[in-house]
Design a protein around this motif. Structure first.
Motif, PDB file in Angstrom:
ATOM      1  N   ALA A   1       0.832  -1.216   0.000  1.00  0.00           N
ATOM      2  CA  ALA A   1       0.000   0.000   0.000  1.00  0.00           C
ATOM      3  C   ALA A   1       0.860   1.256   0.000  1.00  0.00           C
ATOM      4  O   ALA A   1       0.570   2.220  -0.727  1.00  0.00           O
ATOM      5  N   VAL A   2       1.920   1.259   0.810  1.00  0.00           N
ATOM      6  CA  VAL A   2       2.829   2.409   0.848  1.00  0.00           C
ATOM      7  C   VAL A   2       3.447   2.640  -0.523  1.00  0.00           C
ATOM      8  O   VAL A   2       3.478   3.772  -1.044  1.00  0.00           O
ATOM      9  N   MET A   3       3.959   1.572  -1.120  1.00  0.00           N
ATOM     10  CA  MET A   3       4.656   1.722  -2.394  1.00  0.00           C
ATOM     11  C   MET A   3       3.712   2.167  -3.502  1.00  0.00           C
ATOM     12  O   MET A   3       4.070   3.019  -4.327  1.00  0.00           O
ATOM     13  N   GLU A   4       2.506   1.620  -3.524  1.00  0.00           N
ATOM     14  CA  GLU A   4       1.542   2.035  -4.553  1.00  0.00           C
ATOM     15  C   GLU A   4       1.216   3.516  -4.430  1.00  0.00           C
ATOM     16  O   GLU A   4       1.181   4.241  -5.433  1.00  0.00           O
ATOM     17  N   GLU A   5       0.989   3.961  -3.200  1.00  0.00           N
ATOM     18  CA  GLU A   5       0.613   5.357  -2.997  1.00  0.00           C
ATOM     19  C   GLU A   5       1.780   6.295  -3.291  1.00  0.00           C
ATOM     20  O   GLU A   5       1.610   7.348  -3.933  1.00  0.00           O
ATOM     21  N   ALA A   6       2.970   5.923  -2.834  1.00  0.00           N
ATOM     22  CA  ALA A   6       4.151   6.758  -3.086  1.00  0.00           C
ATOM     23  C   ALA A   6       4.468   6.817  -4.578  1.00  0.00           C
ATOM     24  O   ALA A   6       4.786   7.889  -5.115  1.00  0.00           O
ATOM     25  N   ASN A   7       4.396   5.688  -5.255  1.00  0.00           N
ATOM     26  CA  ASN A   7       4.676   5.666  -6.694  1.00  0.00           C
ATOM     27  C   ASN A   7       3.664   6.494  -7.477  1.00  0.00           C
ATOM     28  O   ASN A   7       4.022   7.168  -8.446  1.00  0.00           O
ATOM     29  N   ARG A   8       2.417   6.446  -7.038  1.00  0.00           N
ATOM     30  CA  ARG A   8       1.373   7.215  -7.710  1.00  0.00           C
ATOM     31  C   ARG A   8       1.671   8.708  -7.648  1.00  0.00           C
ATOM     32  O   ARG A   8       1.333   9.467  -8.567  1.00  0.00           O
ATOM     33  N   ARG A   9       2.315   9.117  -6.568  1.00  0.00           N
ATOM     34  CA  ARG A   9       2.621  10.545  -6.365  1.00  0.00           C
ATOM     35  C   ARG A   9       4.094  10.868  -6.633  1.00  0.00           C
ATOM     36  O   ARG A   9       4.572  11.939  -6.301  1.00  0.00           O
ATOM     37  N   HIS A  10       4.810   9.921  -7.205  1.00  0.00           N
ATOM     38  CA  HIS A  10       6.203  10.130  -7.619  1.00  0.00           C
ATOM     39  C   HIS A  10       7.104  10.522  -6.445  1.00  0.00           C
ATOM     40  O   HIS A  10       7.960  11.402  -6.562  1.00  0.00           O
ATOM     41  N   ARG A  11       6.903   9.846  -5.314  1.00  0.00           N
ATOM     42  CA  ARG A  11       7.753  10.071  -4.148  1.00  0.00           C
ATOM     43  C   ARG A  11       8.580   8.816  -3.877  1.00  0.00           C
ATOM     44  O   ARG A  11       8.017   7.728  -3.727  1.00  0.00           O
ATOM     45  N   PRO A  12       9.910   8.932  -3.824  1.00  0.00           N
ATOM     46  CA  PRO A  12      10.732   7.768  -3.490  1.00  0.00           C
ATOM     47  C   PRO A  12      10.563   7.398  -2.018  1.00  0.00           C
ATOM     48  O   PRO A  12      10.202   8.229  -1.187  1.00  0.00           O
ATOM     49  N   VAL A  13      10.848   6.141  -1.708  1.00  0.00           N
ATOM     50  CA  VAL A  13      10.668   5.619  -0.351  1.00  0.00           C
ATOM     51  C   VAL A  13      12.017   5.169   0.199  1.00  0.00           C
ATOM     52  O   VAL A  13      12.769   4.452  -0.464  1.00  0.00           O
ATOM     53  N   MET A  14      12.305   5.602   1.418  1.00  0.00           N
ATOM     54  CA  MET A  14      13.472   5.082   2.150  1.00  0.00           C
ATOM     55  C   MET A  14      12.959   4.184   3.270  1.00  0.00           C
ATOM     56  O   MET A  14      11.995   4.512   3.959  1.00  0.00           O
ATOM     57  N   ALA A  15      13.609   3.033   3.434  1.00  0.00           N
ATOM     58  CA  ALA A  15      13.144   2.035   4.391  1.00  0.00           C
ATOM     59  C   ALA A  15      14.167   1.810   5.487  1.00  0.00           C
ATOM     60  O   ALA A  15      15.271   1.323   5.228  1.00  0.00           O
ATOM     61  N   HIS A  16      13.803   2.218   6.706  1.00  0.00           N
ATOM     62  CA  HIS A  16      14.553   1.808   7.890  1.00  0.00           C
ATOM     63  C   HIS A  16      14.381   0.298   7.997  1.00  0.00           C
ATOM     64  O   HIS A  16      13.259  -0.200   8.133  1.00  0.00           O
ATOM     65  N   ALA A  17      15.498  -0.439   7.892  1.00  0.00           N
ATOM     66  CA  ALA A  17      15.402  -1.900   7.914  1.00  0.00           C
ATOM     67  C   ALA A  17      16.679  -2.499   8.484  1.00  0.00           C
ATOM     68  O   ALA A  17      17.739  -2.436   7.855  1.00  0.00           O
ATOM     69  N   HIS A  18      16.565  -3.045   9.700  1.00  0.00           N
ATOM     70  CA  HIS A  18      17.672  -3.781  10.312  1.00  0.00           C
ATOM     71  C   HIS A  18      17.552  -5.278  10.029  1.00  0.00           C
ATOM     72  O   HIS A  18      18.524  -5.940   9.686  1.00  0.00           O
ATOM     73  N   ALA A  19      16.354  -5.827  10.229  1.00  0.00           N
ATOM     74  CA  ALA A  19      16.140  -7.274  10.161  1.00  0.00           C
ATOM     75  C   ALA A  19      16.385  -7.815   8.759  1.00  0.00           C
ATOM     76  O   ALA A  19      16.029  -7.189   7.759  1.00  0.00           O
ATOM     77  N   THR A  20      16.970  -9.006   8.691  1.00  0.00           N
ATOM     78  CA  THR A  20      17.331  -9.618   7.414  1.00  0.00           C
ATOM     79  C   THR A  20      16.137  -9.722   6.477  1.00  0.00           C
ATOM     80  O   THR A  20      16.197  -9.297   5.319  1.00  0.00           O
ATOM     81  N   GLU A  21      15.038 -10.278   6.961  1.00  0.00           N
ATOM     82  CA  GLU A  21      13.871 -10.470   6.104  1.00  0.00           C
ATOM     83  C   GLU A  21      13.204  -9.139   5.771  1.00  0.00           C
ATOM     84  O   GLU A  21      12.681  -8.950   4.669  1.00  0.00           O
ATOM     85  N   GLY A  22      13.228  -8.188   6.702  1.00  0.00           N
ATOM     86  CA  GLY A  22      12.659  -6.876   6.436  1.00  0.00           C
ATOM     87  C   GLY A  22      13.383  -6.155   5.313  1.00  0.00           C
ATOM     88  O   GLY A  22      12.762  -5.463   4.492  1.00  0.00           O
ATOM     89  N   ILE A  23      14.698  -6.302   5.266  1.00  0.00           N
ATOM     90  CA  ILE A  23      15.489  -5.709   4.178  1.00  0.00           C
ATOM     91  C   ILE A  23      15.032  -6.272   2.839  1.00  0.00           C
ATOM     92  O   ILE A  23      14.772  -5.535   1.880  1.00  0.00           O
ATOM     93  N   LYS A  24      14.896  -7.595   2.780  1.00  0.00           N
ATOM     94  CA  LYS A  24      14.525  -8.242   1.517  1.00  0.00           C
ATOM     95  C   LYS A  24      13.103  -7.871   1.091  1.00  0.00           C
ATOM     96  O   LYS A  24      12.846  -7.622  -0.093  1.00  0.00           O
ATOM     97  N   MET A  25      12.183  -7.816   2.067  1.00  0.00           N
ATOM     98  CA  MET A  25      10.815  -7.401   1.750  1.00  0.00           C
ATOM     99  C   MET A  25      10.789  -6.012   1.136  1.00  0.00           C
ATOM    100  O   MET A  25      10.109  -5.765   0.127  1.00  0.00           O
ATOM    101  N   ALA A  26      11.538  -5.093   1.747  1.00  0.00           N
ATOM    102  CA  ALA A  26      11.538  -3.707   1.280  1.00  0.00           C
ATOM    103  C   ALA A  26      12.169  -3.580  -0.104  1.00  0.00           C
ATOM    104  O   ALA A  26      11.673  -2.836  -0.962  1.00  0.00           O
ATOM    105  N   VAL A  27      13.252  -4.321  -0.337  1.00  0.00           N
ATOM    106  CA  VAL A  27      13.900  -4.269  -1.649  1.00  0.00           C
ATOM    107  C   VAL A  27      12.978  -4.826  -2.714  1.00  0.00           C
ATOM    108  O   VAL A  27      12.811  -4.231  -3.791  1.00  0.00           O
ATOM    109  N   ARG A  28      12.343  -5.961  -2.433  1.00  0.00           N
ATOM    110  CA  ARG A  28      11.418  -6.556  -3.407  1.00  0.00           C
ATOM    111  C   ARG A  28      10.241  -5.625  -3.701  1.00  0.00           C
ATOM    112  O   ARG A  28       9.730  -5.584  -4.829  1.00  0.00           O
ATOM    113  N   ALA A  29       9.828  -4.866  -2.685  1.00  0.00           N
ATOM    114  CA  ALA A  29       8.687  -3.957  -2.867  1.00  0.00           C
ATOM    115  C   ALA A  29       9.049  -2.758  -3.726  1.00  0.00           C
ATOM    116  O   ALA A  29       8.163  -2.101  -4.281  1.00  0.00           O
TER     117      ALA A  29
END
Length: 428
Positions: A233-261
């Motif tokens: 939902a975040v990525m769809e809304e940000a992309n619709r408004r042409h805003r890049p997203v930065m992801a605070h991500a320490h956890a291994t799986e959280g990093i991968k989720m954010a990159v894939r998104a």
């Protein structure tokens, strides 16, 4: 003839008002590190208004230019910090967030940003901040209007967090109706609304707390906090408004989720693994490792009760050396790594220690300098204006006395600062 004279006077007045007759300035220096990877000896840089119009040797200097001779100094592009929190300057920052008004934070934050400019940081990306309002954008707007001199400011108003996450206040009783330092959202609909609120009030980036944090009480940085539906939902809304997203991500799986998104940058990446590194390479994701913040905590806050968790986690991370090994591997593999300090109350000269930390991981001094100039400009999408000293770019220029390619600590002692063609610091 009278009409012609009036027409000429009108033309001159128009030219003066638009800067068409703006004074040219030439900078001379012994050594130019231009940000592209080149080193130019005995260089000249010609500036008109706020832009660089030529770079080369002394013979390019126009006869009508005023000259600033920097002698044996080394000139570089203005530095860019891609991860700062100007309103966080106490170890108990979540309590301090409740003590200070947004107006007070704006006044104090302006001073912090001006001090950083004096230290050579001509551009800042704010990674969300501890304020119920959007004072950082009030500062940005005032600077852009010319009311104050300060760095270029981009970034996010708040870090978007789930309930109980790294942007929430998790140590008060249930009965206390307080406003958290982060923007709290749960579920896809609230995430969309949070993104819209951020954009409405001036954010040109969206910051999300995908995992737990080091600095906050009651959460674990190795836990993933966002669901896949919330992230989508975040990525769809940000992309619709042409805003890049930065992801605070320490956890291994959280990093991968954010990159894939599809986030543009991963912040911290404390528990990244090789699969995460390869995903970042595949997706062209930027990595902002924020290394100097651990140094700051270990040196200043080693006895802090408020930051006991962060100090301990940082010490364990250093002892285990896992993050350093993975970040070194990321450098060798070619991940796009920018410089971000996670500045949370550093003295103005402290952020430049990030360059040395990048070198310890395996970057050359030139690569480290580019991480804080050219690479960060590309991260921001501002490479047409920032990051290198080339014709057409904004005249954001610093100078140091020695050679940072042989002694990177020179960047902790910036002697000359120009932003947009205006000299704001000139020592010696």
């Amino acid at each position: 003839m009278r009409l012609k004279r009036y027409g000429l006077r009108f033309l001159i007045a128009c030219c003066l008002s638009t800067g068409a007759f703006a004074q040219k300035t030439a900078l001379l220096c012994k050594r130019l590190i231009d940000g592209t990877g080149k080193i130019v000896q005995n260089a000249a840089i010609v500036i008109e208004a706020d832009r660089i119009i030529a770079v080369g040797s002394k013979d390019i200097i126009p006869k009508d230019a005023s000259v600033i001779d920097l002698g044996d100094f080394t000139v570089l592009p203005g530095l860019i910090d891609a991860h700062v929190h100007p309103f966080i300057d106490k170890d108990d920052y979540q309590i301090d967030h409740l003590r200070r008004s947004s107006a007070q934070k704006a006044l104090e934050g302006l001073k912090i940003m001006q001090d950083l400019l004096q230290a050579g940081w001509t551009t800042l990306r704010i990674a969300g901040d501890a304020d119920v309002a959007y004072a950082q954008f009030d500062i940005r707007n005032a600077i852009n209007k010319g009311l104050f001199t300060g760095p270029h400011i981009y970034g996010a108003g708040h870090y978007i967090s789930v309930t109980g996450g790294g942007g929430d206040i998790n140590f008060t009783s249930y009965e206390q109706p307080i406003i958290a330092d982060g923007l709290i959202a749960n579920g896809p609909d609230e995430m969309r609304k949070a993104v819209r609120e951020e954009i409405k009030h001036g954010s040109d980036w969206i910051k999300i707390m995908v995992t737990g944090a080091f600095m906050t009480v009651g959460d674990n940085p190795q836990d993933v906090h966002f669901s896949s539906e919330e992230l989508t939902a975040v990525m769809e809304e940000a992309n619709r408004r042409h805003r890049p997203v930065m992801a605070h991500a320490h956890a291994t799986e959280g990093i991968k989720m954010a990159v894939r998104a599809g986030v543009r940058s991963i912040e911290h990446a404390s528990y990244i693994d090789e699969e995460g590194i390869d995903l970042m390479l595949k997706n062209g994701t930027y990595l902002i490792p924020t290394l100097s913040v651990d140094l700051f905590f270990q040196e200043k806050y080693f006895n802090s009760k408020a930051l006991a968790k962060a100090v301990q986690l940082g010490k364990h991370e250093k002892d285990e050396n896992t993050k350093s090994k993975m970040l070194s591997l990321a450098i060798r593999k070619g991940v796009k790594i920018g410089l971000g300090t996670d500045n949370v109350g550093f003295p103005a000269t402290f952020p430049a220690r990030e360059f040395a930390e990048l070198i310890k991981l395996g970057m050359t001094p030139m690569q480290a300098i580019q991480a804080g100039t050219k690479v960060n400009a590309e991260l921001l999408g501002k490479e047409k204006d920032l990051g290198t000293i080339e014709a057409g770019k904004l005249a954001d220029i610093i100078a140091v006395k020695g050679d940072p390619l042989t002694d990177i600590t020179e960047l902790q002692q910036v002697k000359f600062v120009m932003i947009g063609g205006k000299v704001v610091k000139s020592d010696n």
